[in-house]
Design an enzyme around this catalytic site. Structure first.
Site, PDB file in Angstrom:
ATOM      1  N   CYS A   1      48.986  73.964  46.229  1.00  0.00           N
ATOM      2  CA  CYS A   1      49.556  73.012  47.196  1.00  0.00           C
ATOM      3  C   CYS A   1      50.467  73.726  48.189  1.00  0.00           C
ATOM      4  CB  CYS A   1      50.328  71.931  46.453  1.00  0.00           C
ATOM      5  SG  CYS A   1      51.056  70.670  47.531  1.00  0.00           S
TER       6      CYS A   1
ATOM      7  N   CYS B   1      52.703  71.982  50.171  1.00  0.00           N
ATOM      8  CA  CYS B   1      53.812  71.100  50.552  1.00  0.00           C
ATOM      9  C   CYS B   1      55.148  71.824  50.385  1.00  0.00           C
ATOM     10  CB  CYS B   1      53.786  69.818  49.731  1.00  0.00           C
ATOM     11  SG  CYS B   1      54.517  69.956  48.073  1.00  0.00           S
TER      12      CYS B   1
ATOM     13  N   CYS C   1      56.190  72.555  46.743  1.00  0.00           N
ATOM     14  CA  CYS C   1      55.420  73.573  46.026  1.00  0.00           C
ATOM     15  C   CYS C   1      55.458  74.944  46.697  1.00  0.00           C
ATOM     16  CB  CYS C   1      53.958  73.139  45.898  1.00  0.00           C
ATOM     17  SG  CYS C   1      53.707  71.736  44.785  1.00  0.00           S
TER      18      CYS C   1
ATOM     19  N   ASP D   1      45.799  52.298  51.659  1.00  0.00           N
ATOM     20  CA  ASP D   1      47.252  52.359  51.471  1.00  0.00           C
ATOM     21  C   ASP D   1      47.549  52.049  50.023  1.00  0.00           C
ATOM     22  OD1 ASP D   1      49.017  49.535  51.208  1.00  0.00           O
ATOM     23  OD2 ASP D   1      46.931  49.283  51.814  1.00  0.00           O
TER      24      ASP D   1
ATOM     25  N   ASP E   1      51.386  44.546  57.211  1.00  0.00           N
ATOM     26  CA  ASP E   1      50.697  43.492  56.475  1.00  0.00           C
ATOM     27  C   ASP E   1      51.219  42.134  56.939  1.00  0.00           C
ATOM     28  OD1 ASP E   1      53.187  43.274  55.349  1.00  0.00           O
ATOM     29  OD2 ASP E   1      52.583  43.859  53.340  1.00  0.00           O
TER      30      ASP E   1
ATOM     31  N   HIS F   1      55.710  65.775  47.691  1.00  0.00           N
ATOM     32  CA  HIS F   1      54.520  66.378  47.085  1.00  0.00           C
ATOM     33  C   HIS F   1      53.376  65.378  46.946  1.00  0.00           C
ATOM     34  CE1 HIS F   1      51.806  68.506  44.440  1.00  0.00           C
ATOM     35  NE2 HIS F   1      51.800  67.418  43.693  1.00  0.00           N
TER      36      HIS F   1
END
Length: 390
Positions: A310, A312, A315, A272, A92, A354
Site C-alpha cells: 500500500c 497510503c 503505510c 458508497d 442522499d 488507509h
C-alpha cells in the site's frame, strides 16, 4: 448537468468503464464515494481526500438539515463552499435516516412526520422538502426521496404485498421529486431509486417505471438493510445490468471489497459505504491480502505496515513508496496497535486514511483492468489475494 460516456465494456461480465461529467468535475467510473455525513469524512482532511484520489464524496441531507440548517448552507452557496470541497458531491435524500428513526416517525402518502433527534422538534420530510434542501446544498447528484423497504417488518419477513406498497409509494414520490426538482430549476442531476425488496419481479417493475420517467441516472436502493448476504448478492446480480446502458448506475450502501468487485461485474458504476471509515475507527483494516484486526496482541511488536503493497500515508509515509518496493516511510502495525490501545485520535485518523485509500485504489485497479481488457484476470487474482490472508 450530467453527461455519462461509456468507454468500454467487459465481454466476460456486465462490467463497464466510463466517465461521468458533473457541474464540479469529471468522475472516472467505476468509483467508490467516501461518505461525509455531517459535511466531513470523519477524521480526514480534505487535502488527504484529494491526495488519495477521491473524486466525489457524499453528504447527508437529513443531518445537514438538522445541523447547521438550510439558512447557514444558503449563506455559503451550498455544501461545496461550506466544507471547502471543490469536486463533485452526491447527497442522499434523507429517506434512509428518517426510516431508521423507527417509532419516532410516521410515514404517510404526503411524506414523513417525525421528531427531531437533535431537539425533539416536530418536523416533516416530503419529496418536495427533500428537493428544496438538496437544491440549497447544491449537490451535483440529488437523490429522490424514497421509502427504504425493510427486510423485516414488525418481526416478520417483509411480504411481497408490503414490499409492493412501499415500492409503489416510492415511485409516486419519484415523480413528485422530479416535478419539484424541475420547478426549482435545479441545474444538477436527479437520480431515481429502484426499490422492491427481495422480490425480483418488483425490482423489474420499479426499474421499468422509473426508466419511463427518464431520470439522468439510477440507483439500486433497499440492499444492506439486514438481509442475508446471499439475498443481497441475488438482487445485485438481478437489477443493475438491466438499467439503461447509457446512464450511470449507483448501488447504495454497499459494501465490502468483495461486494464492490462483484458489483462492478454486475454493471454497477458507483458505490458508497460507511464500512471503510467505521471499520477503521473500530480497528478493522482492509488489505490486499485480507482483513487485519489491529487490536490483536500479535501486532504489538510487528514492524510491518498494515499492507506492504500500500502507498497510503499510513503505510508508506509522505514518499508514497510501499514496503514491497523498498520504502520504509510509513507507520508500523506495532505503532498503530499502541495508538488504538491508548485511545489516541491519531490512530483512527491513520487507519481511516488507509481504508479509504485501499477502497479508492481498488477501484483504480478495476478501471485499469477494464481499460486493458483484463477484468476477468483481475477479478480472479483479487479473490485469490484476499483469500490468502494477512
Amino acid at each position: 448537468m450530467l453527461q455519462f460516456d461509456l468507454l468500454t465494456t467487459d465481454p466476460t461480465s456486465h462490467a463497464r468503464r466510463g466517465t461521468l461529467t458533473l457541474n464540479h468535475g469529471v468522475v472516472q467510473t467505476p468509483i467508490f464515494m467516501p461518505v461525509g455525513t455531517y459535511g466531513t469524512v470523519k477524521g480526514v482532511m480534505p487535502q488527504s481526500l484529494h491526495d488519495m484520489g477521491a473524486q466525489i464524496i457524499l453528504g447527508n441531507t437529513f443531518h445537514l438539515w438538522m445541523r447547521p440548517g438550510q439558512e447557514v448552507m444558503q449563506s455559503f452557496g451550498g455544501l461545496h463552499g461550506f466544507e471547502k470541497w471543490d469536486k463533485p458531491i452526491l447527497t442522499d435524500s434523507g429517506g434512509f435516516q428518517v426510516w431508521s428513526l423507527g417509532a419516532m416517525r410516521k410515514i404517510t402518502e404526503e411524506g414523513v412526520h417525525f421528531a427531531s433527534p437533535v431537539n425533539g422538534d416536530k418536523l416533516f420530510m416530503s419529496p418536495e422538502v427533500s428537493m428544496q434542501i438538496q437544491t440549497t446544498l447544491n449537490s451535483d447528484i440529488v437523490m429522490q426521496l424514497d421509502e427504504c423497504t425493510p427486510y423485516e417488518t414488525k418481526g416478520h419477513l417483509t411480504t411481497e404485498r408490503e414490499a409492493r406498497q412501499s415500492m409503489e409509494m416510492s415511485l409516486r414520490w419519484a415523480q413528485r421529486s422530479k416535478d419539484e426538482f424541475a420547478r426549482l430549476e435545479n441545474p444538477n442531476a436527479l437520480f431515481g431509486i429502484v426499490q422492491g425488496g427481495m422480490f425480483e419481479n418488483l425490482r423489474a417493475e420499479s426499474l421499468e417505471r422509473l426508466v419511463a420517467m427518464d431520470f439522468p441516472g439510477y440507483a439500486v436502493g433497499g440492499v444492506s438493510v439486514g438481509e442475508p448476504k446471499d439475498e443481497m448478492l441475488r438482487i445485485m446480480a438481478h437489477t443493475p445490468h438491466r438499467l439503461p446502458a447509457h446512464k450511470p448506475r449507483y448501488l447504495m450502501g454497499v459494501g465490502t471489497p468483495e461486494d464492490l468487485v462483484e458489483g462492478v461485474a454486475q454493471g454497477v458504476d458507483m458505490f458508497d459505504c460507511v464500512m471503510p471509515t467505521r471499520n477503521a475507527r473500530n480497528g478493522t483494516l482492509f488489505t490486499r491480502f485480507g482483513d487485519l484486526k489491529i487490536r490483536n496482541a500479535r501486532h504489538k511488536t510487528d514492524h510491518q505496515p498494515l499492507d506492504t503493497t500500500c502507498s497510503c500515508h499510513a503505510c508508506a509515509g509522505s514518499a508514497g513508496v510501499p514496503w514491497s518496493e523498498g520504502g520504509r516511510g510509513g507507520f508500523s502495525r506495532a505503532y498503530l496497535h499502541h495508538l488504538d490501545r491508548c485511545g489516541e485520535m491519531l490512530g483512527p485518523m491513520l487507519t481511516t486514511i488507509h481504508n479509504l485509500h485501499y477502497y479508492l485504489n481498488l477501484m483504480r485497479e478495476v478501471r485499469e483492468a477494464l481499460d486493458a481488457g483484463q477484468f476477468a484476470q483481475f477479478r480472479a487474482q483479487f479473490k485469490a489475494d484476499r483469500a490468502r490472508g494477512v
